[in-house]
Design a protein around this motif. Structure first.
Motif, short mmCIF file in Angstrom:
data_model
loop_
_atom_site.label_atom_id
_atom_site.label_comp_id
_atom_site.label_asym_id
_atom_site.label_seq_id
_atom_site.Cartn_x
_atom_site.Cartn_y
_atom_site.Cartn_z
N GLY A 133 11.11 55.51 41.27
CA GLY A 133 10.76 54.17 41.72
C GLY A 133 11.00 54.00 43.20
O GLY A 133 10.16 53.48 43.94
N GLU A 134 12.16 54.46 43.67
CA GLU A 134 12.49 54.37 45.09
C GLU A 134 11.53 55.22 45.91
O GLU A 134 11.02 54.78 46.95
N GLY A 135 11.26 56.45 45.45
CA GLY A 135 10.40 57.36 46.19
C GLY A 135 8.97 56.86 46.31
O GLY A 135 8.37 56.91 47.40
N ILE A 136 8.41 56.37 45.21
CA ILE A 136 7.04 55.84 45.26
C ILE A 136 7.00 54.59 46.13
O ILE A 136 6.01 54.34 46.83
N GLY A 137 8.08 53.81 46.11
CA GLY A 137 8.14 52.65 46.98
C GLY A 137 8.05 53.03 48.44
O GLY A 137 7.30 52.43 49.23
N TYR A 138 8.80 54.06 48.85
CA TYR A 138 8.73 54.55 50.23
C TYR A 138 7.36 55.14 50.53
O TYR A 138 6.77 54.89 51.59
N PHE A 139 6.83 55.95 49.61
CA PHE A 139 5.54 56.58 49.83
C PHE A 139 4.44 55.55 50.00
O PHE A 139 3.56 55.68 50.88
N SER A 140 4.46 54.51 49.19
CA SER A 140 3.40 53.50 49.25
C SER A 140 3.44 52.69 50.54
O SER A 140 2.48 52.00 50.87
N MET A 141 4.56 52.78 51.28
CA MET A 141 4.60 52.15 52.59
C MET A 141 3.55 52.73 53.53
O MET A 141 3.07 52.04 54.43
N SER A 142 3.19 53.99 53.30
CA SER A 142 2.18 54.62 54.16
C SER A 142 0.85 53.88 54.03
O SER A 142 0.13 53.71 55.02
N THR A 143 0.54 53.43 52.82
CA THR A 143 -0.69 52.66 52.62
C THR A 143 -0.56 51.26 53.19
O THR A 143 -1.50 50.73 53.79
#
Length: 400
Positions: A133-143
């Protein structure tokens, strides 16, 4: 017990590649329709098709790329997507008429659909399960960052420089992604089919859709449809209420709030579970839609943007994490594409359906109606959670 590492070289590199891909997409998404009108004398409907056909290409790619990632591996699919995107960007210089431009937009959408499905899958594979959850949250910041920066610079460049400079910039960005590709390792190699799968040659729904990801993906479809009303009509609405200058900062405020809140919402998702993030996010999204529908000042309009950042901004990353939770490694590609198919459908086709509503309800009425859509989505999630509370995908005690 030592916390598993999240910020690896691959995590950072794939996130940057995704950001550049999305940036190039949004640079053109907000400017290609005016270009078609000025360059080829396209009608408003045809100009809209030039913009929207890109989403159709993306959806086509989503349907097949998830299954192919499981067969050939994420890295190979990422390379194919990046190569197609780069070639399509170069072809913009040779789009001498509307049919060629339409064909190239479709081609470009396919390339981006393949590449973004690959990045989403590879990130899910690279993130420790306990921190998904934390990782996808950070990754989705790129979008999110691309969503804020792309439209701003796209409009700025198109207003101050010849339009072909946007094509030059996008081509340069595409080449950068190809170079960065060679610094990415294969997160998980393609898995060989087991004997049961090898014995089934027929093509079925499971080859393209992950059933476990369907419930949250369907909810995401309607939530994204509601947000498409903001993306597509906020400029028209701002003009109607005489807040055009303020509207240019709307998505900037949205992006800042998302960037500040995602680290906390992602950790909360991992520790407490989906309902502790999804329910407040949808409540806030509905509240933001109400504020937007009643906006009559700059403060109210920007406040709506901030509330959307807390609401929709955090719902999207949480929903993606839920869609991938409890999915085997070899099915992550299909689960990722399933989620994006419904997300893109809501964002891509929503404006067409809402465009029928606007003449009858007006913009304020449309946003009030979308508040109801969001609340119904909330009810659907709560019902889903209660019905499947023993399912580890929704169990709040299950660590991701």
């Amino acid at each position: 017990m030592q916390e598993q590492k999240l910020w690896t070289k691959d995590f950072i590199t794939i996130s940057i590649i995704n950001f550049i891909l999305m940036l190039a997409m949004y640079l053109l998404l907000v400017t290609i329709a005016p270009f078609a009108v000025e360059q080829y004398g396209a009608s408003p409907s045809m100009a809209g098709l030039v913009s929207g056909i890109f989403i159709i290409g993306t959806l086509i790619a989503r349907i097949f790329s998830g299954s192919l990632i499981g067969k050939v591996g994420g890295k190979k699919m990422l390379f194919i997507g990046l190569l197609v995107s780069t070639i399509a960007t170069a072809f913009y210089f040779g789009s001498a008429n509307m049919p060629l431009l339409l064909a190239n937009r479709l081609f470009h959408g396919i390339g981006l659909g393949i590449a973004s499905t690959a990045t989403g899958t590879m990130i899910a594979q690279a993130i420790p399960a306990s921190r998904r959850g934390e990782g996808i949250g950070y990754f989705s910041m790129s979008t999110v960052m691309a969503t804020a920066i792309g439209p701003f610079f796209g409009i700025f460049i198109s207003q101050h420089y010849p339009f072909h400079m946007l094509f030059v910039l996008c081509l340069a960005l595409s080449i950068v992604t190809l170079i960065m590709f060679f610094f990415v390792n294969e997160t998980v190699k393609a898995s060989a089919p087991n004997k049961q799968e090898a014995g089934r040659k027929q093509i079925g729904l499971s080859n393209f859709i992950e059933v476990k990801a369907l419930p949250i993906s369907i909810i995401t479809l309607f939530v994204a449809l509601a947000y498409s009303g903001v993306l597509s009509f906020i400029s028209f609405y701002a003009k109607e209420i005489n807040l055009v200058q303020t509207a240019s900062f709307f998505f900037l405020v949205y992006a800042i709030v998302v960037l500040l809140s995602r680290p906390f919402s992602g950790k909360l998702l991992d520790v407490k579970g989906a309902k502790f993030v999804v329910v407040p996010s949808l409540v806030l999204f509905a509240l933001g839609m109400i504020v937007l529908s009643q906006a009559n000042s700059s403060i109210m309009l920007l406040a709506a943007g901030a509330i959307f950042g807390l609401g929709y901004g955090n719902f999207q990353s949480c929903a993606q994490a839920v869609a991938l939770k409890g999915i085997s490694v070899e099915r992550l590609g299909i689960a990722t594409s399933t989620f994006y198919i419904f997300l893109d459908s809501g964002l891509g086709f929503g404006p067409y359906f809402l465009g029928v509503v606007v003449p009858n309800l007006g913009y304020r009425g449309m946003y009030e109606a979308l508040t109801i859509v969001i609340l119904l989505s909330l009810v659907a999630f709560v019902y889903l959670f209660r019905k499947r509370r023993k399912d580890p995908i929704y169990d709040i005690d299950e660590k991701m």
